[in-house]
Design a protein around this motif. Sequence first.
Motif, PDB file in Angstrom:
ATOM      1  N   CYS A 138       0.864  -1.249  -0.046  1.00 24.84           N
ATOM      2  CA  CYS A 138      -0.029  -0.007  -0.065  1.00 24.84           C
ATOM      3  C   CYS A 138       0.857   1.223   0.094  1.00 24.84           C
ATOM      4  CB  CYS A 138      -0.969   0.025   1.034  1.00 24.84           C
ATOM      5  SG  CYS A 138      -1.975   1.376   1.023  1.00 24.84           S
ATOM      6  N   ASP A 140       1.123   5.069   0.798  1.00 27.46           N
ATOM      7  CA  ASP A 140       0.546   5.994   1.595  1.00 27.46           C
ATOM      8  C   ASP A 140       0.805   7.531   1.134  1.00 27.46           C
ATOM      9  OD1 ASP A 140      -0.484   4.016   3.184  1.00 27.46           O
ATOM     10  OD2 ASP A 140       1.698   3.691   4.235  1.00 27.46           O
ATOM     11  N   TYR A 146      -1.164  13.493  -4.031  1.00 25.35           N
ATOM     12  CA  TYR A 146      -2.166  12.375  -4.676  1.00 25.35           C
ATOM     13  C   TYR A 146      -2.442  12.340  -6.109  1.00 25.35           C
ATOM     14  CZ  TYR A 146      -5.389   8.526  -4.479  1.00 25.35           C
ATOM     15  OH  TYR A 146      -6.494   7.422  -4.462  1.00 25.35           O
ATOM     16  N   GLU A 168     -10.978   6.693   0.150  1.00 27.34           N
ATOM     17  CA  GLU A 168      -9.712   6.702   0.956  1.00 27.34           C
ATOM     18  C   GLU A 168      -8.788   5.940  -0.295  1.00 27.34           C
ATOM     19  OE1 GLU A 168      -7.479   5.564   4.957  1.00 27.34           O
ATOM     20  OE2 GLU A 168      -9.506   5.274   4.674  1.00 27.34           O
ATOM     21  N   PHE A 169      -9.269   5.075  -1.049  1.00 27.75           N
ATOM     22  CA  PHE A 169      -8.345   4.112  -1.554  1.00 27.75           C
ATOM     23  C   PHE A 169      -8.612   4.148  -3.096  1.00 27.75           C
ATOM     24  CE2 PHE A 169      -8.442   2.354   2.528  1.00 27.75           C
ATOM     25  CZ  PHE A 169      -7.119   2.145   2.867  1.00 27.75           C
ATOM     26  N   GLN A 185      -3.496   4.687  -1.148  1.00 28.12           N
ATOM     27  CA  GLN A 185      -4.078   5.309   0.101  1.00 28.12           C
ATOM     28  C   GLN A 185      -3.825   6.911   0.107  1.00 28.12           C
ATOM     29  OE1 GLN A 185      -3.005   4.083   3.942  1.00 28.12           O
ATOM     30  NE2 GLN A 185      -5.167   4.875   4.730  1.00 28.12           N
ATOM     31  N   ARG A 186      -4.954   7.558   0.023  1.00 29.52           N
ATOM     32  CA  ARG A 186      -4.913   9.172   0.173  1.00 29.52           C
ATOM     33  C   ARG A 186      -4.756   9.320   1.734  1.00 29.52           C
ATOM     34  NH1 ARG A 186      -7.056  13.435  -2.731  1.00 29.52           N
ATOM     35  NH2 ARG A 186      -8.148  12.117  -4.188  1.00 29.52           N
ATOM     36  N   LEU A 187      -3.743   9.715   2.239  1.00 29.54           N
ATOM     37  CA  LEU A 187      -3.599   9.917   3.775  1.00 29.54           C
ATOM     38  C   LEU A 187      -4.413  11.300   4.089  1.00 29.54           C
ATOM     39  CD1 LEU A 187       0.162   9.476   4.111  1.00 29.54           C
ATOM     40  CD2 LEU A 187      -1.501   7.924   4.778  1.00 29.54           C
ATOM     41  N   ARG A 195       5.323   7.203   1.442  1.00 26.37           N
ATOM     42  CA  ARG A 195       5.735   5.968   1.939  1.00 26.37           C
ATOM     43  C   ARG A 195       4.878   4.891   1.735  1.00 26.37           C
ATOM     44  NH1 ARG A 195       2.287   5.428   6.628  1.00 26.37           N
ATOM     45  NH2 ARG A 195       1.616   7.761   7.068  1.00 26.37           N
ATOM     46  N   ALA A 196       5.325   3.604   2.276  1.00 29.15           N
ATOM     47  CA  ALA A 196       4.442   2.447   1.789  1.00 29.15           C
ATOM     48  C   ALA A 196       4.644   1.535   3.314  1.00 29.15           C
ATOM     49  CB  ALA A 196       5.095   1.710   0.673  1.00 29.15           C
ATOM     50  N   HIS A 197       3.591   0.583   3.004  1.00 26.48           N
ATOM     51  CA  HIS A 197       3.642  -0.330   4.053  1.00 26.48           C
ATOM     52  C   HIS A 197       3.070  -1.602   3.349  1.00 26.48           C
ATOM     53  CE1 HIS A 197      -0.811   0.607   4.637  1.00 26.48           C
ATOM     54  NE2 HIS A 197      -1.007  -0.356   4.812  1.00 26.48           N
ATOM     55  N   CYS A 238      -0.086  -4.104   8.177  1.00 29.75           N
ATOM     56  CA  CYS A 238      -1.557  -4.484   8.436  1.00 29.75           C
ATOM     57  C   CYS A 238      -2.015  -5.776   8.218  1.00 29.75           C
ATOM     58  CB  CYS A 238      -2.666  -3.350   7.470  1.00 29.75           C
ATOM     59  SG  CYS A 238      -2.434  -1.794   7.989  1.00 29.75           S
TER      60      CYS A 238
END
Length: 245
Positions: A138, A140, A146, A168-169, A185-187, A195-197, A238
Amino acid sequence: MSTSPFWVSAFLDFAPGDFERGVEFWQGVTGYTLSARRGADGEFATLVPPEGDDYLRVQALADGAARIHLDLHVENPTVAAEAAVELGAQVLVRHELGYVVLRSPGGFVFCFVHAHRARRPPPATWPDGTASQVDQVCLDIPPSAYDAEVPFWQALTGWDLDPDVSEEFARLAPPDEQPLRWLLQRLDDDEPAVRAHLDLSCTDRAAETARHVALGATAGPAYDDWTVLTDPVGTAYCITRRNPR
């Protein structure tokens, strides 16, 4: 020549002093073994699945905070990098070994490396009968970046974009044989860079969360579709309610 990647590898980049503990944790999470270390200072290694081909790698950073970066496997990294620059990326390093390190318009670090066609590994099955797999990255994205970042990745990969997954996504759709789904993902708040996760799918989110906590993770907020955790060295990720493929 297409810049669409044949394969994508995710790198867990650990801050100085965190490599051994971080790798131990992610080996427990995935059930994968660790390859021999490589690089001038032994800073790189691969998490090797028992079946299929690798797509998770680890790096000991010489300085800086932990992060995720991506390797995009293409036929010609130099040609792909030039196309990325035309789309708004910045080249950081052209390495003598042939790979190219870049930064996206929103500041996310990624690399083009030589093509690596591979087989997606199956999910791991655990002693209690549950199954799980790291199967999604994902990005971020700060709200100010965006509108530039999403079309950049869609154009660079050539993958279909679903811009309306939710408010959001958005989602990019790589070929099904690839190991990682892509979520954008739109923070809520602006940050210095994209960044990413990583996300996991699983057959039992509660059991998977408990397994990770036993390995040393810290559980954070739980939402309808995912639970936020932090690994022992501070990397956020997550566990989702999606079933493994």
